[in-house]
Design a protein around this motif. Structure first.
Motif: not given
Length: 187
Positions: A7, A75-76, A80-82, A85
């Motif tokens: 993150k 991101r999904d 919105g999840t990573l 990176s």
């Protein structure tokens, strides 16, 4: 905090990608504004000036797009999840050299707008540095040989290597890791 470093890298990369996108437009605009403010006689720019700008713009454009592609986090789309990176854009080596070329190109663009076409001579730093790196890392070791400064001699000066665990603990201690207790010199 699972994936905290991912993150952190993603946030740093997002900021860097925004800077890269802005950097492809802002130096051109600033060059024109500086040319208008300080060197009105050079408007419109000469054919030679435009040729130099175009020839140096393409490598900068290529490197900028390369860095944006490598560093953009994925991101999904639904949550919105990573997912990824991206590559760390603050790592040394080729990535660092790409940024150096971009910064020199942008400086030359703005400097030529403010001071004149002679400022493009600063761009010669890039091939000079490339020749220097080629000489120090490839040519001179081949031509001059390793001599007594070779890798076999340099390891004999160091203390004997212990187990893998001892080596890990030593490295952690050097970094100042609080998990490793420093023992005093008394026995």
């Amino acid at each position: 905090m699972a994936n905290a470093s991912g993150k952190r890298i993603a946030n740093q990369n997002e900021t860097t990608v925004k800077t890269l996108r802005l950097g492809m437009v802002l130096p051109t605009i600033l060059s024109l504004v500086l040319r208008f403010l300080f060197r009105k006689s050079s408007l419109p720019p000469s054919k030679g000036s435009l040729a130099i700008y175009i020839v140096t713009f393409f490598p900068a454009f290529f490197l900028s797009n390369y860095l944006i592609k490598q560093g953009s986090p994925r991101r999904d789309p639904t949550t919105g999840t990573l997912i990824s990176s991206g590559e760390d854009l603050s790592q040394p080596g080729v990535t660092e050299w790409c940024f150096d070329i971009l910064y020199i190109t942008w400086a030359c663009q703005m400097g030529s707008g403010a001071f004149g076409e002679w400022f493009w001579w600063l761009y010669m730093i890039i091939p000079l540095y490339a020749v220097f790196k080629l000489w120090t890392s490839v040519i001179s070791p081949l031509v001059l040989g390793r001599g007594s400064a070779g890798p076999a001699d340099s390891t004999s000066d160091k203390e004997p290597v212990g187990s893998k665990r001892q080596e890990k603990l030593r490295k952690r201690q050097e970094k100042g890791d609080p998990r490793v207790r420093v023992q005093s010199g008394r026995k």
